[in-house]
Write a protein that holds these residues in place. Structure first.
Motif, mmCIF file in Angstrom:
data_model
loop_
_atom_site.group_PDB
_atom_site.id
_atom_site.type_symbol
_atom_site.label_atom_id
_atom_site.label_comp_id
_atom_site.label_asym_id
_atom_site.label_seq_id
_atom_site.Cartn_x
_atom_site.Cartn_y
_atom_site.Cartn_z
ATOM 1 N N GLY A 1 18.876 3.899 11.370
ATOM 2 C CA GLY A 1 17.549 3.420 11.016
ATOM 3 C C GLY A 1 17.462 1.952 10.666
ATOM 4 O O GLY A 1 16.423 1.491 10.187
ATOM 5 N N GLU A 2 18.509 1.171 10.943
ATOM 6 C CA GLU A 2 18.466 -0.263 10.626
ATOM 7 C C GLU A 2 18.384 -1.094 11.899
ATOM 8 O O GLU A 2 18.646 -0.618 13.004
ATOM 9 C CB GLU A 2 19.692 -0.684 9.817
ATOM 10 C CG GLU A 2 20.986 -0.775 10.599
ATOM 11 C CD GLU A 2 22.115 -1.468 9.824
ATOM 12 O OE1 GLU A 2 21.835 -2.113 8.805
ATOM 13 O OE2 GLU A 2 23.281 -1.347 10.256
ATOM 14 N N ILE A 3 17.997 -2.361 11.729
ATOM 15 C CA ILE A 3 18.129 -3.363 12.785
ATOM 16 C C ILE A 3 19.358 -4.185 12.439
ATOM 17 O O ILE A 3 19.387 -4.870 11.417
ATOM 18 C CB ILE A 3 16.886 -4.258 12.888
ATOM 19 C CG1 ILE A 3 15.653 -3.421 13.269
ATOM 20 C CG2 ILE A 3 17.106 -5.362 13.922
ATOM 21 C CD1 ILE A 3 14.367 -4.216 13.339
ATOM 22 N N LEU B 1 19.760 4.826 19.665
ATOM 23 C CA LEU B 1 20.347 3.526 19.361
ATOM 24 C C LEU B 1 20.011 2.587 20.507
ATOM 25 O O LEU B 1 20.501 2.740 21.630
ATOM 26 C CB LEU B 1 21.864 3.643 19.202
ATOM 27 C CG LEU B 1 22.634 2.325 19.017
ATOM 28 C CD1 LEU B 1 22.152 1.576 17.777
ATOM 29 C CD2 LEU B 1 24.138 2.575 18.921
ATOM 30 N N LEU B 2 19.140 1.600 20.245
ATOM 31 C CA LEU B 2 18.680 0.673 21.264
ATOM 32 C C LEU B 2 19.404 -0.655 21.102
ATOM 33 O O LEU B 2 19.371 -1.271 20.038
ATOM 34 C CB LEU B 2 17.163 0.461 21.129
ATOM 35 C CG LEU B 2 16.513 -0.511 22.117
ATOM 36 C CD1 LEU B 2 16.653 0.005 23.548
ATOM 37 C CD2 LEU B 2 15.040 -0.732 21.773
ATOM 38 N N LEU C 1 7.397 -5.032 17.622
ATOM 39 C CA LEU C 1 7.679 -3.720 18.203
ATOM 40 C C LEU C 1 8.995 -3.161 17.660
ATOM 41 O O LEU C 1 9.094 -1.962 17.346
ATOM 42 C CB LEU C 1 7.735 -3.813 19.724
ATOM 43 C CG LEU C 1 8.103 -2.522 20.464
ATOM 44 C CD1 LEU C 1 7.130 -1.400 20.144
ATOM 45 C CD2 LEU C 1 8.153 -2.777 21.972
ATOM 46 N N LEU C 2 10.026 -4.002 17.536
ATOM 47 C CA LEU C 2 11.304 -3.538 16.992
ATOM 48 C C LEU C 2 11.127 -3.018 15.563
ATOM 49 O O LEU C 2 11.718 -1.990 15.195
ATOM 50 C CB LEU C 2 12.333 -4.668 17.013
ATOM 51 C CG LEU C 2 12.782 -5.183 18.381
ATOM 52 C CD1 LEU C 2 13.928 -6.168 18.221
ATOM 53 C CD2 LEU C 2 13.186 -4.035 19.284
ATOM 54 N N THR D 1 17.330 3.193 15.640
ATOM 55 C CA THR D 1 18.263 2.148 15.233
ATOM 56 C C THR D 1 18.371 1.107 16.342
ATOM 57 O O THR D 1 18.394 1.459 17.521
ATOM 58 C CB THR D 1 19.649 2.758 14.957
ATOM 59 O OG1 THR D 1 19.508 3.835 14.014
ATOM 60 C CG2 THR D 1 20.614 1.722 14.403
ATOM 61 N N CYS D 2 18.425 -0.154 15.969
ATOM 62 C CA CYS D 2 18.507 -1.234 16.963
ATOM 63 C C CYS D 2 19.699 -2.132 16.671
ATOM 64 O O CYS D 2 19.975 -2.457 15.509
ATOM 65 C CB CYS D 2 17.241 -2.087 16.955
ATOM 66 S SG CYS D 2 15.758 -1.229 17.501
#
Length: 507
Positions: free
Chosen positions: A30-32, A163-164, A184-185, A194-195
């Motif tokens: 759930g984080e960038i 996971l993107l 958007l992110l 998650t990114c």
């Protein structure tokens, strides 16, 4: 937050060169999570290992995802568990529709026949999620790069991404499109996606990242937790380059001489739409030892101006004069432009600047083959010597001048492009986005080369979308809008606000 991904002691080599050396990465659900580092630090290579582009067995180390060890044999394996990568070079087919691109290789079918109604319906729902109002039938070639990035994200959402991974997603975007993508992110994060974000734009990272992992020379330096408070750009840069960078631009004392290069009353029409005038009566002068910047928004005509002057390599119905040392010169072809001492470093180094499948030696001599040949035969020894000379002069990091340019980092590829044109011994250099997609350390090296060229008495024209770069390097700045120069000012009197006012003012 629980750990979603852990990469342990990842090691990867290319042709004996170590690209990753025991890299460790931990990403929370759930984080960038931002990954930063100089060109060649191993960022993209690490993500290609993670996504299966480099399959298990092609590297050493361990990948743990969702609590289990993963051994991806290809991209299909990683996508099956929701790991989706969007590369810097978008993987879209221009002449297919948005719907066709989103479901390419993953088509919705009944009894072996594609269900286009279902595909269009699903595409509309996905486009709404990423904020696009285009029809699913719209061709990719008919939308801008910013919207194409959003289509790529919609494509990832169609595969139930967990996971993107985004590799330099805003490198080719203008400020508005970049902000829309970052928003958007943050929205995807709110939905639990998650990114992992690779970017050289530290201001963007500071806005969205929860954690920042820094790589240097193929190894993990540290991971910074942004939840405890904002991390300064200087702090990140220190980790990336291993030293403080008090000055982003090299100090120089300009020694500006007489006017050497002029463009007078330059008009250019679109190559496909002859009735459309793109460059509208531009006048430009550059003096010996001067760095002249050209500012403007995307679409202002800066690249079109540069390419039309350089051998009329863009446009039709071109009129006006080009002068050097007060004399009109013929720049009607690229060969003639080069013979008159002009050089143009394209903004697209991979597409137009280099032959990526060939080595450094081949690319360095490409614009001056007559200088390394004996009649019609290339003197390989002379060519090697020249390439080695520019490798040392520009500090190109490589295994040797026989290394393929495709395996070099962006910053080193740019140095090879510069080598190619410096070998022609030009008097006038036009540099179009010379530091696009390059990290801060490599940028400083490019800036140093530009400053040295000016100190040698060359005329340098720099086209850049980064206003701090123009303000930091230029002696004088032209502001371009809708095919015209709308302002001219000494850099000492310029500011970002003054440039923007010139662009948006009502004529």
């Amino acid at each position: 937050m629980e750990t979603l991904l852990e990469m342990r002691d990842i090691r990867k080599t290319f042709h004996g060169v170590v690209a990753l050396n025991k890299v460790n990465l931990r990403v929370r659900a759930g984080e960038i999570h931002a990954i930063v580092g100089e060109n060649g630090a191993g960022k993209s290579t690490l993500m290609k290992v993670l996504s299966g582009v480099y399959p298990h067995g092609d590297y050493s180390g361990e990948i743990r995802y969702q609590g289990a060890e993963r051994r991806f044999r290809g991209i299909h394996d990683s996508e099956q568990v929701g790991v989706i990568i969007i590369h810097q070079e978008l993987a879209l087919v221009p002449l297919l529709s948005i719907a066709e691109n989103i479901f390419l290789g993953n088509e919705t079918a009944r009894n072996g026949v594609i269900d286009w109604m279902a595909a269009h319906s699903r595409t509309q729902a996905l486009l709404k999620k990423v904020g696009l109002k285009e029809s699913p039938a719209t061709l990719i070639t008919d939308i801008g790069v910013g919207k194409q990035q959003l289509v790529e994200i919609a494509k990832a959402l169609s595969k139930e991404v967990k996971l993107l991974i985004l590799d330099e997603p805003t490198a080719s975007l203008n400020e508005n499109d970049s902000q829309a993508l970052l928003d958007l992110l943050l929205g995807l994060k709110a939905q639990g996606i998650t990114c992992i974000l690779i970017s050289h734009k530290l201001n963007e990272i500071s806005r969205v990242a929860d954690s920042i992992t820094i790589l240097r020379d193929g190894s993990t330096v540290e991971t910074l937790d942004c939840s405890a408070g904002a991390v300064s750009e200087d702090r990140v840069i220190r980790g990336m380059v291993g030293r403080e960078m008090a000055d982003r631009y090299p100090k120089r004392t300009p020694h500006i001489g007489e006017t050497v290069f002029e463009v007078r009353d330059w008009h250019v029409h679109h190559p496909l739409h002859a009735e459309r005038e793109v460059i509208k009566g531009v006048n430009l002068q550059v003096r010996r030892g001067e760095i002249v910047g050209i500012a403007g928004l995307m679409g202002a005509g800066r690249t079109e101006l540069a390419m039309s002057v350089f051998g009329r390599s863009w446009g039709r119905r071109i009129s006006g004069q080009v002068l050097k040392n007060g004399q009109v010169i013929d720049v009607g072809t690229v060969g003639k432009a080069v013979a008159h001492g002009l050089a143009y470093v394209t903004e697209d180094r991979k597409g137009n600047g280099l032959v990526l499948s060939e080595d450094i030696q081949f690319n360095t001599s490409l614009a001056s083959l007559e200088r390394v040949s004996n009649g019609v035969v290339i003197d390989a020894g002379r060519e090697y010597s020249v390439a080695q000379q520019y490798r040392d002069k520009l500090r190109i990091r490589c295994a040797g001048v026989g290394q393929k340019t495709v395996h070099l980092s962006g910053g080193n590829q740019q140095k090879v492009v510069l080598s190619k044109w410096l070998f022609t011994e030009p008097e006038v250099l036009i540099l179009d986005e010379p530091t696009r997609g390059i990290d801060v350390g490599a940028k400083y090296e490019i800036y140093t080369i530009i400053a040295q060229l000016a100190a040698e008495g060359k005329c340098v024209i720099v086209i850049s979308s980064e206003m701090p770069e123009l303000l930091g390097m230029s002696d004088r700045i032209y502001v371009m809008n809708e095919g015209r120069f709308v302002a001219e000012m000494p850099a000492s009197e310029a500011s970002q606000e003054k440039i923007m006012r010139a662009i948006v003012k009502v004529n």
